[in-house]
Design a protein around this motif. Structure first.
Motif, PDB file in Angstrom:
ATOM      1  N   GLY A   1      13.232  -1.255   7.020  1.00  0.00           N
ATOM      2  CA  GLY A   1      13.933  -0.006   6.683  1.00  0.00           C
ATOM      3  C   GLY A   1      12.546   0.340   6.601  1.00  0.00           C
ATOM      4  N   PRO A   2      12.041   1.816   5.946  1.00  0.00           N
ATOM      5  CA  PRO A   2      11.104   2.536   5.525  1.00  0.00           C
ATOM      6  C   PRO A   2      10.533   1.635   4.013  1.00  0.00           C
ATOM      7  N   ASP A   3      11.076   1.102   3.504  1.00  0.00           N
ATOM      8  CA  ASP A   3       9.965   0.715   2.503  1.00  0.00           C
ATOM      9  C   ASP A   3       9.639  -1.111   2.756  1.00  0.00           C
ATOM     10  N   GLY A   4      10.423  -1.497   3.955  1.00  0.00           N
ATOM     11  CA  GLY A   4      10.064  -2.929   4.282  1.00  0.00           C
ATOM     12  C   GLY A   4      10.993  -3.730   4.118  1.00  0.00           C
ATOM     13  N   GLY A   5      11.211  -3.782   3.693  1.00  0.00           N
ATOM     14  CA  GLY A   5      13.145  -4.064   3.069  1.00  0.00           C
ATOM     15  C   GLY A   5      14.446  -4.164   3.721  1.00  0.00           C
ATOM     16  N   THR A   6      14.888  -4.941   3.560  1.00  0.00           N
ATOM     17  CA  THR A   6      16.557  -4.486   4.428  1.00  0.00           C
ATOM     18  C   THR A   6      17.233  -3.272   4.250  1.00  0.00           C
ATOM     19  N   VAL A   7      17.877  -2.077   4.865  1.00  0.00           N
ATOM     20  CA  VAL A   7      19.230  -1.477   4.764  1.00  0.00           C
ATOM     21  C   VAL A   7      20.000  -1.211   5.313  1.00  0.00           C
ATOM     22  N   HIS A   8      21.323  -1.412   3.886  1.00  0.00           N
ATOM     23  CA  HIS A   8      22.678  -1.772   3.931  1.00  0.00           C
ATOM     24  C   HIS A   8      23.520  -0.457   4.170  1.00  0.00           C
ATOM     25  N   TRP A   9      24.140  -0.296   5.462  1.00  0.00           N
ATOM     26  CA  TRP A   9      25.097   1.051   4.857  1.00  0.00           C
ATOM     27  C   TRP A   9      25.991  -0.121   5.273  1.00  0.00           C
ATOM     28  N   VAL A  10      27.689   0.793   4.421  1.00  0.00           N
ATOM     29  CA  VAL A  10      28.805  -0.264   4.846  1.00  0.00           C
ATOM     30  C   VAL A  10      29.789   0.581   4.477  1.00  0.00           C
TER      31      VAL A  10
END
Length: 128
Positions: free
Chosen positions: A39-48
């Motif tokens: 994601g934008p910050d390098g981490g994992t983004v969650h959409w639920v």
């Protein structure tokens, strides 16, 4: 997607009798999740997105404990896919790994269409 954006979407979903009615017609509750890497910050983004027979639909940025179907892939792929969908097209270049029951989109199609119509908020997608 900011928490403010999600809050606005959830307010629209919660106040819609059409969303509640379409979710009440489902055979059971369903949850669809997106696990988006890099994601934008390098981490994992969650959409639920949860479709609940008793309360309607709601969106969250918090990882789902369980989901009926999870799309796993790159955050940039999700943005490109969303951009293509807004233009009435499909994105052939990006694919997602599916975890769970691939029949879920068909089972919730009507409720998903209603929720999308009710809670789509104009926003700019980042360039990726």
């Amino acid at each position: 997607m900011s928490s403010e954006h999600v809050s606005r979407m959830n307010d629209l979903l919660a106040s819609s009798p059409d969303v509640r009615e379409s979710c009440a017609a489902l055979d059971r509750d369903y949850t669809i999740a997106y696990e988006l890497h890099d994601g934008p910050d390098g981490g994992t983004v969650h959409w639920v997105l949860a479709f609940e027979r008793g309360t309607g639909a709601r969106f969250s940025l918090v990882p789902a404990r369980t989901a009926d179907l999870t799309y796993v892939g790159a955050w940039t792929a999700a943005i490109r896919t969303t951009r293509a969908a807004r233009a009435g097209a499909t994105s052939d270049e990006d694919t997602f790994e599916l975890r769970g029951d691939p029949s879920v989109p068909g089972r919730i199609a009507d409720a998903y269409r209603v929720a999308q119509r009710v809670a789509t908020i104009e926003s700019e997608l980042p360039d990726v």
